[in-house]
Design a protein around this motif. Structure first.
Motif, short mmCIF file in Angstrom:
data_model
loop_
_atom_site.label_atom_id
_atom_site.label_comp_id
_atom_site.label_asym_id
_atom_site.label_seq_id
_atom_site.Cartn_x
_atom_site.Cartn_y
_atom_site.Cartn_z
N GLU A 66 18.46 -4.80 -14.23
CA GLU A 66 17.54 -4.99 -13.10
C GLU A 66 16.98 -6.41 -13.08
O GLU A 66 16.83 -7.01 -12.01
CB GLU A 66 16.40 -3.97 -13.18
CG GLU A 66 16.84 -2.55 -12.88
CD GLU A 66 15.80 -1.50 -13.23
OE1 GLU A 66 14.71 -1.85 -13.76
OE2 GLU A 66 16.07 -0.30 -12.99
N GLU A 67 16.69 -6.97 -14.27
CA GLU A 67 16.22 -8.36 -14.35
C GLU A 67 17.31 -9.31 -13.83
O GLU A 67 17.02 -10.27 -13.14
CB GLU A 67 15.84 -8.72 -15.78
CG GLU A 67 14.68 -7.94 -16.33
CD GLU A 67 13.35 -8.64 -16.19
OE1 GLU A 67 13.34 -9.88 -15.97
OE2 GLU A 67 12.33 -7.96 -16.31
N LYS A 94 17.45 -9.13 -10.07
CA LYS A 94 16.30 -9.79 -9.47
C LYS A 94 16.41 -11.32 -9.54
O LYS A 94 16.06 -12.01 -8.59
CB LYS A 94 15.03 -9.31 -10.19
CG LYS A 94 13.74 -9.68 -9.53
CD LYS A 94 12.53 -8.94 -10.08
CE LYS A 94 12.52 -8.79 -11.57
NZ LYS A 94 11.30 -8.18 -12.10
N THR A 95 16.90 -11.83 -10.66
CA THR A 95 16.92 -13.28 -10.89
C THR A 95 18.29 -13.93 -10.71
O THR A 95 18.36 -15.15 -10.59
CB THR A 95 16.44 -13.60 -12.31
OG1 THR A 95 17.38 -13.04 -13.24
CG2 THR A 95 15.04 -13.06 -12.57
#
Length: 172
Positions: free
Chosen positions: A22-23, A26-27
Motif C-alpha cells: 500500500e505504501e 501511494k508513493t
C-alpha cells in the motif's frame, strides 16, 4: 541481546507485506516493494536479518529440480557469513514460485550477475539496512504488531519465526 523475542505469526507478516505494498501504491517508490522482498527472503530460509541478505548478488543463487515435489528449489550460497566462510540456504518453494521468480527477478531484469539481488542501486548497505529496519518498525507499530507479551518484535524476530516454524515441523 539476551531478551527473548516473540516471533511473528505468518498472518502478521502478511499484514506487514500488505501495508508495504500500500505504501508503494501511494508513493510509487519501489523501496517499499523491495523491502517487502527483503522480508519475504529472510522469512523463506532463515536468513540472518541485516547486511548479509543485502549483500547477496545475482550470481549467488541457483535452481535445483525436485522430482518429489515437482517444483524448483531455490538455493542461495552465502560467502563469509558471521559463522562460516561458505554457507547454503534453501528457500521455501512457495517463495520461489510466487515471490522470487515473478517479483524479484522480473523487477530488476536488466541487472548483471555481479549486481546486488535486492536494492541494486543502493551503495551503502549499512544505511540501507537501517532504513529497512526503521520502516519495518514504523509499519509494525502502526499495525499494533511490534509489541507482544511486553516485548518488542524488531525485524530480527522474523528469524525466530522461521526457527520456531521449523522446530514445530520437527526439522533438524
Amino acid at each position: 541481546v539476551n531478551n527473548a523475542r516473540p516471533s511473528y505469526f505468518n498472518n502478521e507478516l502478511k499484514k506487514i507485506n500488505k501495508r508495504l505494498f500500500e505504501e508503494y501504491e501511494k508513493t510509487e517508490d519501489t523501496f517499499y516493494l523491495e523491502t517487502k522482498d527483503y522480508i519475504n527472503l529472510i522469512r523463506s530460509a532463515g536468513f540472518r536479518p541485516g547486511i548479509e541478505p543485502l549483500r547477496i548478488k545475482r550470481f549467488q543463487y541457483r535452481f535445483v529440480e525436485d522430482r518429489k515435489i515437482k517444483d524448483q528449489i531455490l538455493i542461495f550460497t552465502l560467502f563469509n557469513t558471521k559463522t562460516k566462510p561458505k554457507h547454503q540456504l534453501t528457500c521455501h518453494p512457495y517463495f520461489t514460485k510466487h515471490i522470487f521468480i515473478p517479483e524479484i527477478l522480473k523487477r530488476n531484469e536488466n541487472t548483471k550477475s555481479n549486481d546486488y539481488l535486492l536494492f541494486p542501486t543502493y551503495k551503502d548497505r549499512q544505511s540501507l539496512y537501517r532504513k529497512i529496519s526503521s520502516v519495518f518498525t514504523r509499519i509494525s507499530k502502526k499495525l499494533e504488531l511490534y509489541y507482544r507479551n511486553g516485548s518488542t518484535r524488531p525485524i530480527y524476530a522474523i528469524r525466530h519465526t522461521f526457527a520456531k516454524n521449523r522446530y514445530n515441523q520437527n526439522a533438524s
